[in-house]
Design an enzyme around this catalytic site. Structure first.
Site, short mmCIF file in Angstrom:
data_model
loop_
_atom_site.label_atom_id
_atom_site.label_comp_id
_atom_site.label_asym_id
_atom_site.label_seq_id
_atom_site.Cartn_x
_atom_site.Cartn_y
_atom_site.Cartn_z
N LYS A 158 0.87 -1.20 0.00
CA LYS A 158 0.00 0.00 0.00
C LYS A 158 0.90 1.24 0.00
O LYS A 158 1.16 1.85 1.03
CB LYS A 158 -0.91 -0.07 1.23
N1 PMP Z 1 -7.49 -2.37 -3.17
C1 PMP Z 1 -7.03 -1.13 -3.00
C2 PMP Z 1 -6.30 -0.49 -4.13
C3 PMP Z 1 -7.23 -0.44 -1.78
O1 PMP Z 1 -6.76 0.80 -1.63
C4 PMP Z 1 -7.95 -1.07 -0.75
C5 PMP Z 1 -8.19 -0.35 0.55
N2 PMP Z 1 -7.16 -0.54 1.46
C6 PMP Z 1 -8.40 -2.38 -0.96
C7 PMP Z 1 -8.16 -3.00 -2.19
C8 PMP Z 1 -9.13 -3.13 0.11
O2 PMP Z 1 -8.22 -3.52 1.12
P1 PMP Z 1 -8.68 -3.66 2.63
O3 PMP Z 1 -9.80 -4.62 2.63
O4 PMP Z 1 -7.48 -4.16 3.33
O5 PMP Z 1 -9.11 -2.31 3.07
#
Ligand code: PMP
Length: 321
Positions: A158
């Site tokens: 991320k």
């Molecule tokens: N894909 C992207 C590009 C994101 O930014 C997020 C949000 N964090 C997600 C998927 C979903 O991830 P999570 O369930 O860990 O929030």
């Protein structure tokens, strides 16, 4: 909102947001050399508690993102978790919150690289507002922007800079009148939304792109796969998904920290299934909401209470042994 007065965690200390400054030449700001998390805290009026969802897992993912950026984070996962619950108490939040931990290259100097640049870490917790205004299912469009390839910049971490890809796609979709974008991989398979993972239901079978199709390995995605198996008796197949399968699916839904479980009712102006939220997505969304509010004892271990102090929590844990 008025941010200046809220308490934040910055470089090991609790300080006012207005006092936690970064300079204009900060490496992370200039080169996108940072990584972050998005964590939700859910206010349960019944328990008078803000529950943080899968808190440690978010910080474990942050440490993996940081490793990729050659960062050396001073705080371990436990310290970050403690700092987060303390922030909720210091700010006396008794409402839904959104927590934004961010680690970034903090040197104020010119020179794009990852090695030998000092890092900084902060956690900011603010009151949460709903991510999507449309509560009745999302209208989406496949983006003309492709999801960034693992060999260019990994979507699985991320990373702040990588979110240019999400921002391009999201603005294109919204400016064209849609709620959200669906991004394809460089080779044309379905990857994910701008900030959500995606699930597709065809003939009673549930599919989601594999972690090798340029997606963030979502914590809600993992949660949904487990809930589908445990509670709805549905095994999710992780396999590449073609764009045209989106047009022929019975249900589509997004999963993510910000959106929870959100049904998609339209892709590229074609209705998904009957054009209203599907049965599986609706059941999952309800279950997910109840779990985050502490209403389902079986999944209490996913929640970290923030108002109960560490001593309270230890006492409670001992009492239940
Ligand atoms: N894909 C992207 C590009 C994101 O930014 C997020 C949000 N964090 C997600 C998927 C979903 O991830 P999570 O369930 O860990 O929030």
């Amino acid at each position: 909102m008025e941010l200046d007065g809220i308490q934040v965690y910055h470089d090991g200390d609790f300080v006012k947001y207005g006092d936690a400054k970064v300079g204009l030449l900060t490496h992370g700001l200039n080169y996108g050399t940072g990584c972050f998390e998005g964590i939700r805290g859910y206010w349960s009026p019944d328990h008078a508690e803000v529950y943080l969802f899968r808190l440690a897992e978010h910080y474990e993912r942050l440490h993996l993102s940081a490793k990729l950026l050659l960062m050396d984070l001073k705080d371990d996962v436990a310290t970050m978790c403690e700092a987060t619950t303390k922030l909720i108490r210091l700010n006396e939040y008794r409402q839904d919150v959104y927590v934004r931990p961010i680690a970034f290259k903090a040197a104020e100097e010119i020179g794009v690289r990852l090695h030998n640049v000092k890092d900084d870490f902060a956690i900011i917790a603010i009151p949460h507002r709903s991510y999507f205004e449309s509560g009745a299912g999302l209208r989406t469009a496949v983006s003309s922007w492709r999801r960034i390839d693992d060999n260019s910049a990994p979507a699985r971490a991320k990373l702040t800079g990588v979110y240019v890809s999400s921002a391009l796609a999201k603005s294109e979709a919204v400016m064209n009148g849609f709620d959200e974008a669906i991004l394809l991989t460089a080779d044309g398979h379905v990857a994910e939304g701008s900030a959500e993972n995606i699930f597709v239901v065809r003939d009673g079978r549930v599919f989601t792109p594999p972690v090798t199709d340029a997606i963030l390995e979502g914590i809600t995605r993992k949660t949904v796969i487990e809930l589908l198996r445990e509670e709805l008796g549905l095994e999710v197949a992780e396999r590449s998904i073609d764009r045209s399968e989106l047009y022929q699916s019975d249900e589509i839904f997004f999963s993510g920290t910000a959106v929870g479980v959100s049904p998609v009712i339209e892709v590229d102006r074609r209705p998904v299934g009957s054009g209203s939220p599907g049965k599986i997505a609706t059941a999952l969304a309800d279950l997910y909401r109840d779990i985050t509010l502490g209403k389902v004892a079986k999944y209490h271990h996913w929640l970290t209470p923030s108002h109960a102090t560490k001593t309270d929590r230890l006492r409670k844990a001992k009492a239940t042994v």
